[in-house]
Scaffold this motif. Sequence first.
Motif, PDB file in Angstrom:
ATOM      1  N   THR A 190      -6.016   2.445  -0.477  1.00 19.14           N
ATOM      2  CA  THR A 190      -5.579   3.676  -1.129  1.00 19.14           C
ATOM      3  C   THR A 190      -6.656   4.290  -2.017  1.00 19.14           C
ATOM      4  O   THR A 190      -6.530   5.438  -2.420  1.00 19.14           O
ATOM      5  CB  THR A 190      -4.309   3.449  -1.971  1.00 19.14           C
ATOM      6  OG1 THR A 190      -4.559   2.400  -2.895  1.00 19.14           O
ATOM      7  CG2 THR A 190      -3.126   3.120  -1.088  1.00 19.14           C
TER       8      THR A 190
ATOM      9  N   TRP B 107      -8.259   7.804   3.262  1.00 19.96           N
ATOM     10  CA  TRP B 107      -6.895   7.838   2.760  1.00 19.96           C
ATOM     11  C   TRP B 107      -6.541   9.149   2.059  1.00 19.96           C
ATOM     12  O   TRP B 107      -5.658   9.866   2.475  1.00 19.96           O
ATOM     13  CB  TRP B 107      -6.667   6.654   1.811  1.00 19.96           C
ATOM     14  CG  TRP B 107      -5.473   6.818   0.940  1.00 19.96           C
ATOM     15  CD1 TRP B 107      -5.460   6.936  -0.411  1.00 19.96           C
ATOM     16  CD2 TRP B 107      -4.115   6.916   1.345  1.00 19.96           C
ATOM     17  NE1 TRP B 107      -4.173   7.101  -0.864  1.00 19.96           N
ATOM     18  CE2 TRP B 107      -3.324   7.093   0.204  1.00 19.96           C
ATOM     19  CE3 TRP B 107      -3.472   6.894   2.577  1.00 19.96           C
ATOM     20  CZ2 TRP B 107      -1.941   7.225   0.240  1.00 19.96           C
ATOM     21  CZ3 TRP B 107      -2.092   7.034   2.617  1.00 19.96           C
ATOM     22  CH2 TRP B 107      -1.350   7.190   1.457  1.00 19.96           C
TER      23      TRP B 107
ATOM     24  N   LYS C  25       0.830  -1.212   0.000  1.00 22.62           N
ATOM     25  CA  LYS C  25       0.000   0.000   0.000  1.00 22.62           C
ATOM     26  C   LYS C  25       0.861   1.258   0.000  1.00 22.62           C
ATOM     27  O   LYS C  25       0.567   2.222  -0.708  1.00 22.62           O
ATOM     28  CB  LYS C  25      -0.931   0.017   1.218  1.00 22.62           C
ATOM     29  CG  LYS C  25      -2.002  -1.040   1.195  1.00 22.62           C
ATOM     30  CD  LYS C  25      -2.824  -0.969   2.472  1.00 22.62           C
ATOM     31  CE  LYS C  25      -3.778  -2.104   2.613  1.00 22.62           C
ATOM     32  NZ  LYS C  25      -4.519  -2.036   3.877  1.00 22.62           N
TER      33      LYS C  25
ATOM     34  N   PHE D 185      -1.323   3.964   7.454  1.00 23.93           N
ATOM     35  CA  PHE D 185      -1.409   2.510   7.348  1.00 23.93           C
ATOM     36  C   PHE D 185      -0.997   1.809   8.630  1.00 23.93           C
ATOM     37  O   PHE D 185      -1.416   0.692   8.879  1.00 23.93           O
ATOM     38  CB  PHE D 185      -0.608   1.993   6.161  1.00 23.93           C
ATOM     39  CG  PHE D 185      -1.206   2.377   4.836  1.00 23.93           C
ATOM     40  CD1 PHE D 185      -2.565   2.233   4.597  1.00 23.93           C
ATOM     41  CD2 PHE D 185      -0.426   2.893   3.836  1.00 23.93           C
ATOM     42  CE1 PHE D 185      -3.129   2.599   3.390  1.00 23.93           C
ATOM     43  CE2 PHE D 185      -0.973   3.260   2.615  1.00 23.93           C
ATOM     44  CZ  PHE D 185      -2.328   3.104   2.399  1.00 23.93           C
TER      45      PHE D 185
ATOM     46  N   THR E 202      -7.103   0.418   5.860  1.00 22.37           N
ATOM     47  CA  THR E 202      -7.290   1.509   4.914  1.00 22.37           C
ATOM     48  C   THR E 202      -6.837   1.085   3.527  1.00 22.37           C
ATOM     49  O   THR E 202      -5.792   0.472   3.357  1.00 22.37           O
ATOM     50  CB  THR E 202      -6.503   2.756   5.362  1.00 22.37           C
ATOM     51  OG1 THR E 202      -6.970   3.137   6.646  1.00 22.37           O
ATOM     52  CG2 THR E 202      -6.694   3.909   4.396  1.00 22.37           C
TER      53      THR E 202
ATOM     54  N   ALA F 284       1.500   7.959   4.404  1.00 27.45           N
ATOM     55  CA  ALA F 284       1.176   6.536   4.240  1.00 27.45           C
ATOM     56  C   ALA F 284       1.687   5.728   5.425  1.00 27.45           C
ATOM     57  O   ALA F 284       0.979   4.852   5.939  1.00 27.45           O
ATOM     58  CB  ALA F 284       1.770   6.017   2.933  1.00 27.45           C
TER      59      ALA F 284
END
Length: 155
Positions: free
Chosen positions: A116, A122, A55, A108, A114, A104
């Motif tokens: 993207t 996000w 991610k 995360f 979550t 991020a």
Amino acid sequence: MGTWKTYWRNEREEVGWRFWSIWVILTNIGFFSGLAIGRFFAGLFIPETITNSDKIGEAVIIGAVFATLIGLLQGILLQRHGVPRESWTLATGFGWIAGTLIAALLLFELDPQTNTADWFRWIIPVGFIAGAIVGIPQWLVLRRYVDTIGWWWII
């Protein structure tokens, strides 16, 4: 009635509603087209986003693409006001990449579920976090060319 030369000089010296209207339009074109292109390229390199590192990698790829497009389009506009396009593009690109990476990592780790593509969980928080971070290198470029720029640009 002024001449074209007078209009152009005033346009370069003063930033008004026309400048900001074009700024908003170019920024949105760069963001949304970059988001679509970035998602495409992220899909080529990261086919499935299962782990947090996948991610984060996807987010950084997407951020790098839209940051470059935004920086380039804004840089073209700023170039008319004496700010080098290349400096602005690099500052914006590196700022968004760093900001996206930091956001991020935070998001995360706080919420591993979550995705993207989830705008409210996000993209909106990343916009606030990365937006503040990108303001720092942009301010460093602007303060060399714009006398009236203040630290408020970062915010």
